[in-house]
Write a protein that holds these residues in place. Structure first.
Motif, PDB file in Angstrom:
ATOM      1  N   TRP A   1       0.960  -0.946  -0.046  1.00  0.00           N
ATOM      2  CA  TRP A   1       0.016   0.068  -0.076  1.00  0.00           C
ATOM      3  C   TRP A   1       0.852   1.263   0.106  1.00  0.00           C
ATOM      4  CZ3 TRP A   1      -1.115  -4.482   2.568  1.00  0.00           C
ATOM      5  CH2 TRP A   1      -2.342  -5.229   2.303  1.00  0.00           C
ATOM      6  N   HIS A   2       0.527   2.371  -0.782  1.00  0.00           N
ATOM      7  CA  HIS A   2       1.357   3.374  -0.942  1.00  0.00           C
ATOM      8  C   HIS A   2       0.513   4.884  -1.169  1.00  0.00           C
ATOM      9  CE1 HIS A   2       0.950   3.702  -5.391  1.00  0.00           C
ATOM     10  NE2 HIS A   2       0.766   2.439  -5.461  1.00  0.00           N
ATOM     11  N   ASP A   3       1.246   5.864  -0.947  1.00  0.00           N
ATOM     12  CA  ASP A   3       0.555   7.100  -0.873  1.00  0.00           C
ATOM     13  C   ASP A   3       0.830   7.577  -2.402  1.00  0.00           C
ATOM     14  OD1 ASP A   3      -0.311   9.633  -0.905  1.00  0.00           O
ATOM     15  OD2 ASP A   3       0.961  10.152   0.877  1.00  0.00           O
TER      16      ASP A   3
ATOM     17  N   VAL B   1      -3.313   4.128  -2.083  1.00  0.00           N
ATOM     18  CA  VAL B   1      -4.580   4.449  -1.021  1.00  0.00           C
ATOM     19  C   VAL B   1      -4.985   5.992  -0.754  1.00  0.00           C
ATOM     20  CG1 VAL B   1      -4.284   2.347   0.266  1.00  0.00           C
ATOM     21  CG2 VAL B   1      -3.000   4.355   0.926  1.00  0.00           C
ATOM     22  N   SER B   2      -4.179   6.893  -1.667  1.00  0.00           N
ATOM     23  CA  SER B   2      -4.416   8.160  -1.609  1.00  0.00           C
ATOM     24  C   SER B   2      -5.738   8.609  -2.330  1.00  0.00           C
ATOM     25  CB  SER B   2      -3.438   8.958  -2.456  1.00  0.00           C
ATOM     26  OG  SER B   2      -3.355   8.585  -3.742  1.00  0.00           O
ATOM     27  N   ASP B   3      -6.386   7.960  -2.983  1.00  0.00           N
ATOM     28  CA  ASP B   3      -7.441   8.338  -3.598  1.00  0.00           C
ATOM     29  C   ASP B   3      -8.922   8.056  -2.949  1.00  0.00           C
ATOM     30  OD1 ASP B   3      -8.011   5.611  -4.009  1.00  0.00           O
ATOM     31  OD2 ASP B   3      -7.695   5.741  -6.214  1.00  0.00           O
ATOM     32  N   GLY B   4      -8.757   7.385  -1.870  1.00  0.00           N
ATOM     33  CA  GLY B   4      -9.887   6.944  -0.979  1.00  0.00           C
ATOM     34  C   GLY B   4     -10.733   6.070  -1.592  1.00  0.00           C
ATOM     35  N   ALA B   5     -10.467   5.248  -3.096  1.00  0.00           N
ATOM     36  CA  ALA B   5     -11.419   4.448  -3.446  1.00  0.00           C
ATOM     37  C   ALA B   5     -11.037   2.970  -3.102  1.00  0.00           C
ATOM     38  CB  ALA B   5     -11.429   4.630  -4.799  1.00  0.00           C
TER      39      ALA B   5
END
Length: 120
Positions: free
Chosen positions: A7-9, A36-40
């Motif tokens: 998992w990355h930003d 995981v930055s997009d919230g989806a």
């Protein structure tokens, strides 16, 4: 072959560069990269925790920080020796200290990377 999830930003310019390099090196497709930055994206733990530190799941076990990087390195043949060396508790402890030091300066480095992206 062990499947690894990382998992990355994707909103972080430093993380994007790092993950792009790891994708190029992952010629066997052993790693599933999840932004995981997009919230989806589905998150196995709190999204803020995933964005604050690097996380991976190897053989069903969640790893964080240097241990997560070491797992990613083990999945990539070129970097595998580094990942195997990190199985030594002293080596992993040193890598974790370095990672925590990086986390302290990460916001400043992100700021500079974003400035460079805008200037390009």
């Amino acid at each position: 072959m062990t499947r690894l999830t990382v998992w990355h930003d994707g909103g972080c310019p430093l993380c994007r560069r790092e993950i792009a390099a790891m994708r190029r090196l992952d010629r066997r497709g052993a790693i599933e990269f999840v932004d995981v930055s997009d919230g989806a994206s589905a998150c196995p733990i709190d999204r803020d925790a995933l964005l604050a530190r690097f996380h991976a799941r190897e053989d069903g076990r969640m790893l964080s920080g240097a241990a997560a990087f070491a797992a990613m390195w083990r999945a990539i043949p070129l970097l595998r020796p580094l990942g195997l060396a990190a199985r030594n508790p002293l080596v992993l402890a040193g890598l974790e200290r370095a990672y925590r030091g990086f986390l302290r300066v990460r916001p400043r480095l992100q700021f500079l990377a974003r400035k460079l992206e805008r200037a390009a």
